[in-house]
Scaffold this active site. Structure first.
Site, PDB file in Angstrom:
ATOM      1  N   HIS A   1      65.731  21.303   8.960  1.00  0.00           N
ATOM      2  CA  HIS A   1      65.809  20.437  10.150  1.00  0.00           C
ATOM      3  C   HIS A   1      64.457  20.334  10.864  1.00  0.00           C
ATOM      4  O   HIS A   1      64.409  19.961  12.038  1.00  0.00           O
ATOM      5  CB  HIS A   1      66.899  20.935  11.112  1.00  0.00           C
ATOM      6  CG  HIS A   1      68.297  20.746  10.585  1.00  0.00           C
ATOM      7  ND1 HIS A   1      69.399  21.357  11.136  1.00  0.00           N
ATOM      8  CD2 HIS A   1      68.765  19.977   9.554  1.00  0.00           C
ATOM      9  CE1 HIS A   1      70.498  20.982  10.462  1.00  0.00           C
ATOM     10  NE2 HIS A   1      70.129  20.152   9.491  1.00  0.00           N
TER      11      HIS A   1
ATOM     12  N   THR B   1      75.486  30.521  11.913  1.00  0.00           N
ATOM     13  CA  THR B   1      75.656  29.064  12.010  1.00  0.00           C
ATOM     14  C   THR B   1      77.136  28.723  12.128  1.00  0.00           C
ATOM     15  O   THR B   1      77.976  29.359  11.490  1.00  0.00           O
ATOM     16  CB  THR B   1      74.981  28.319  10.834  1.00  0.00           C
ATOM     17  OG1 THR B   1      75.316  26.933  10.900  1.00  0.00           O
ATOM     18  CG2 THR B   1      75.382  28.868   9.480  1.00  0.00           C
TER      19      THR B   1
HETATM   20  C1  BJW Z   1      75.681  34.364  16.514  1.00  0.00           C
HETATM   21  C2  BJW Z   1      75.059  35.050  17.550  1.00  0.00           C
HETATM   22  C3  BJW Z   1      74.506  36.313  17.254  1.00  0.00           C
HETATM   23  C4  BJW Z   1      75.790  33.183  18.337  1.00  0.00           C
HETATM   24  N1  BJW Z   1      74.595  36.793  16.023  1.00  0.00           N
HETATM   25  N2  BJW Z   1      75.782  34.884  15.307  1.00  0.00           N
HETATM   26  C5  BJW Z   1      81.351  13.048   9.547  1.00  0.00           C
HETATM   27  C6  BJW Z   1      81.646  13.989   8.576  1.00  0.00           C
HETATM   28  C7  BJW Z   1      80.627  14.689   7.932  1.00  0.00           C
HETATM   29  C8  BJW Z   1      79.309  14.474   8.260  1.00  0.00           C
HETATM   30  C9  BJW Z   1      79.022  13.550   9.234  1.00  0.00           C
HETATM   31  C10 BJW Z   1      80.024  12.848   9.869  1.00  0.00           C
HETATM   32  N3  BJW Z   1      79.449  12.020  10.776  1.00  0.00           N
HETATM   33  C11 BJW Z   1      78.104  12.217  10.740  1.00  0.00           C
HETATM   34  C12 BJW Z   1      77.837  13.128   9.807  1.00  0.00           C
HETATM   35  C13 BJW Z   1      76.497  13.663   9.435  1.00  0.00           C
HETATM   36  C14 BJW Z   1      75.892  14.536  10.502  1.00  0.00           C
HETATM   37  C15 BJW Z   1      76.897  15.633  10.867  1.00  0.00           C
HETATM   38  O1  BJW Z   1      76.989  16.661  10.215  1.00  0.00           O
HETATM   39  N4  BJW Z   1      77.646  15.464  11.928  1.00  0.00           N
HETATM   40  C16 BJW Z   1      78.676  16.457  12.275  1.00  0.00           C
HETATM   41  C17 BJW Z   1      78.438  16.951  13.688  1.00  0.00           C
HETATM   42  C18 BJW Z   1      80.014  15.861  12.033  1.00  0.00           C
HETATM   43  N5  BJW Z   1      74.701  15.111   9.899  1.00  0.00           N
HETATM   44  C19 BJW Z   1      73.533  14.478   9.908  1.00  0.00           C
HETATM   45  O2  BJW Z   1      73.365  13.405  10.464  1.00  0.00           O
HETATM   46  C20 BJW Z   1      72.425  15.145   9.132  1.00  0.00           C
HETATM   47  N6  BJW Z   1      71.852  14.223   8.225  1.00  0.00           N
HETATM   48  C21 BJW Z   1      72.537  13.695   7.207  1.00  0.00           C
HETATM   49  O3  BJW Z   1      73.719  13.942   7.009  1.00  0.00           O
HETATM   50  O4  BJW Z   1      71.780  12.896   6.405  1.00  0.00           O
HETATM   51  C22 BJW Z   1      72.439  12.171   5.366  1.00  0.00           C
HETATM   52  C23 BJW Z   1      72.228  10.717   5.605  1.00  0.00           C
HETATM   53  C24 BJW Z   1      71.267  10.233   6.438  1.00  0.00           C
HETATM   54  C25 BJW Z   1      71.092   8.879   6.616  1.00  0.00           C
HETATM   55  C26 BJW Z   1      71.928   8.021   5.952  1.00  0.00           C
HETATM   56  C27 BJW Z   1      72.902   8.495   5.107  1.00  0.00           C
HETATM   57  C28 BJW Z   1      73.054   9.860   4.924  1.00  0.00           C
HETATM   58  C29 BJW Z   1      71.310  15.598  10.064  1.00  0.00           C
HETATM   59  C30 BJW Z   1      71.752  16.685  10.961  1.00  0.00           C
HETATM   60  C31 BJW Z   1      70.626  17.037  11.904  1.00  0.00           C
HETATM   61  C32 BJW Z   1      71.012  18.148  12.881  1.00  0.00           C
HETATM   62  N7  BJW Z   1      70.003  18.286  13.853  1.00  0.00           N
HETATM   63  C33 BJW Z   1      70.113  19.340  14.844  1.00  0.00           C
HETATM   64  C34 BJW Z   1      68.968  19.172  15.844  1.00  0.00           C
HETATM   65  C35 BJW Z   1      67.640  19.600  15.175  1.00  0.00           C
HETATM   66  C36 BJW Z   1      66.515  19.613  16.126  1.00  0.00           C
HETATM   67  C37 BJW Z   1      66.776  20.505  17.312  1.00  0.00           C
HETATM   68  O5  BJW Z   1      66.828  21.745  17.203  1.00  0.00           O
HETATM   69  O6  BJW Z   1      66.904  19.949  18.401  1.00  0.00           O
HETATM   70  O7  BJW Z   1      70.054  20.601  14.186  1.00  0.00           O
HETATM   71  S1  BJW Z   1      71.699  19.404  15.673  1.00  0.00           S
HETATM   72  C38 BJW Z   1      71.786  21.144  15.750  1.00  0.00           C
HETATM   73  O8  BJW Z   1      72.896  21.610  14.951  1.00  0.00           O
HETATM   74  C39 BJW Z   1      70.514  21.658  15.068  1.00  0.00           C
HETATM   75  C40 BJW Z   1      71.054  22.807  14.258  1.00  0.00           C
HETATM   76  O9  BJW Z   1      70.162  23.115  13.198  1.00  0.00           O
HETATM   77  C41 BJW Z   1      72.398  22.315  13.808  1.00  0.00           C
HETATM   78  C42 BJW Z   1      73.337  23.409  13.409  1.00  0.00           C
HETATM   79  O10 BJW Z   1      73.639  24.251  14.482  1.00  0.00           O
HETATM   80  P1  BJW Z   1      73.829  25.802  14.244  1.00  0.00           P
HETATM   81  O11 BJW Z   1      72.553  26.408  13.838  1.00  0.00           O
HETATM   82  O12 BJW Z   1      74.984  26.037  13.365  1.00  0.00           O
HETATM   83  O13 BJW Z   1      74.113  26.315  15.749  1.00  0.00           O
HETATM   84  P2  BJW Z   1      75.503  26.388  16.542  1.00  0.00           P
HETATM   85  O14 BJW Z   1      75.183  26.552  17.961  1.00  0.00           O
HETATM   86  O15 BJW Z   1      76.396  25.281  16.169  1.00  0.00           O
HETATM   87  O16 BJW Z   1      76.178  27.733  15.975  1.00  0.00           O
HETATM   88  C43 BJW Z   1      75.637  29.007  16.233  1.00  0.00           C
HETATM   89  C44 BJW Z   1      76.547  30.060  15.622  1.00  0.00           C
HETATM   90  O17 BJW Z   1      75.932  31.327  15.811  1.00  0.00           O
HETATM   91  C45 BJW Z   1      77.939  30.137  16.275  1.00  0.00           C
HETATM   92  O18 BJW Z   1      78.945  30.201  15.266  1.00  0.00           O
HETATM   93  C46 BJW Z   1      77.900  31.449  17.069  1.00  0.00           C
HETATM   94  O19 BJW Z   1      79.152  32.129  17.099  1.00  0.00           O
HETATM   95  C47 BJW Z   1      76.894  32.251  16.285  1.00  0.00           C
HETATM   96  N8  BJW Z   1      76.171  33.268  17.084  1.00  0.00           N
HETATM   97  N9  BJW Z   1      75.157  34.350  18.733  1.00  0.00           N
HETATM   98  C48 BJW Z   1      75.255  36.100  15.101  1.00  0.00           C
HETATM   99  N10 BJW Z   1      73.878  37.080  18.231  1.00  0.00           N
END
Ligand code: BJW
Length: 232
Positions: free
Chosen positions: A109, A177
């Site tokens: 990302h 995640t």
């Molecule tokens: C702990 C803890 C401790 C806490 N110890 N654990 C419908 C169905 C399927 C897919 C899609 C859909 N509609 C749209 C989509 C695609 C979309 C998507 O997935 N959407 C969903 C929300 C439904 N995805 C995209 O658009 C991606 N691109 C893509 O699919 O391209 C294909 C394509 C493109 C064009 C045309 C055609 C196809 C891109 C996704 C980009 C995500 N970007 C972000 C922002 C990045 C920049 C920034 O940082 O600002 O990335 S969003 C945000 O979420 C960030 C993260 O990397 C990402 C994931 O979050 P993460 O890391 O999992 O964090 P949290 O907060 O969710 O979870 C933390 C966890 O830690 C929790 O479980 C806690 O319990 C735990 N925790 N403390 C251990 N101490």
């Protein structure tokens, strides 16, 4: 534990939480304070670039001085000391894996400490604020500079390399995640289809918890070092 030959690690915001960086979807996380469609889509940047740049300028400043924690250190030790291959794929845009010493690393990302020019595609290290009046050092055009991060609707980086590694791995670890954002949330199925053992290490069961063969729940700084000790 069996000796694994090819390990793929997927990390998320929970890994950096105990270093002081906010997660996204926890109760007091980033998406509780900002709407995704205002700050993390290409459309938001086109509509209101100053607002998006300010959001990332604040996060860049917030990441200054942050240090890797015991979980980042343990994963770097795993890469150093494990006799087989270890590839770390992080969704995090912070530099904490590399600061801990991890070398085979994919920032799927993007990275907060890089800028990307929307006009010419140039990507360069950048530690300062970004603004719409700055000109790109390569094409010299103004208004196109943005943080080098992947927003919703954009293609994550190095997907072919990640898919190859998932298709060949025998151990897949998903750490800190929520398993809600694709394509990363689908990696566990790719690894399972390749016959890998799959383990979730997370504070609590994630959305995709049932897809993993094994789960270890607790704070990353406790469960990751203990799991790595077991592997080594
Ligand atoms: C702990 C803890 C401790 C806490 N110890 N654990 C419908 C169905 C399927 C897919 C899609 C859909 N509609 C749209 C989509 C695609 C979309 C998507 O997935 N959407 C969903 C929300 C439904 N995805 C995209 O658009 C991606 N691109 C893509 O699919 O391209 C294909 C394509 C493109 C064009 C045309 C055609 C196809 C891109 C996704 C980009 C995500 N970007 C972000 C922002 C990045 C920049 C920034 O940082 O600002 O990335 S969003 C945000 O979420 C960030 C993260 O990397 C990402 C994931 O979050 P993460 O890391 O999992 O964090 P949290 O907060 O969710 O979870 C933390 C966890 O830690 C929790 O479980 C806690 O319990 C735990 N925790 N403390 C251990 N101490």
């Amino acid at each position: 534990m069996p000796e694994y030959k090819r390990i793929v690690i997927l990390s998320g915001a929970g890994l950096s939480a105990e270093s002081g960086l906010s997660t996204f979807r926890d109760k007091d996380g980033i998406w509780a304070k900002h709407k995704i469609e205002d700050v993390a889509t290409p459309e938001a940047f086109a509509r209101d670039p100053e607002r998006v740049l300010e959001f990332y300028n604040t996060r860049r400043k917030g990441a200054a001085g942050v240090k890797p924690n015991a979980a980042h250190e343990a994963l770097a030790r795993l890469e150093r000391e494990h006799p087989g291959d270890v590839l770390t794929v992080t969704q995090n845009i912070d530099p904490l894996h590399e600061m801990a010493g991890t070398q085979r690393l994919i920032h799927m990302h993007g990275e907060i400490l890089k800028k990307l020019c929307n006009h010419c595609g140039a990507r360069e290290p950048w530690e300062n604020d970004l603004s719409t009046v700055l000109a790109c050092g390569t094409c010299e055009k103004k208004g196109g500079l943005r943080p080098d991060v992947v927003w919703f609707g954009e293609m994550p980086y190095q997907m072919e390399e990640i898919s190859r590694a998932l298709g060949a791995c025998d151990l897949f670890l998903s750490i800190g995640t929520s398993g809600t954002v694709y394509p990363a949330a689908g990696f566990v199925m790719e690894a399972r289809n390749a016959g890998a053992h799959t383990v979730e290490l997370n504070l609590e069961p994630s959305e995709g918890a049932s897809m993993f063969a094994q789960a270890v729940h607790g704070p990353a700084t406790k469960v990751v070092p203990a799991f790595v000790d077991g592997l080594l």
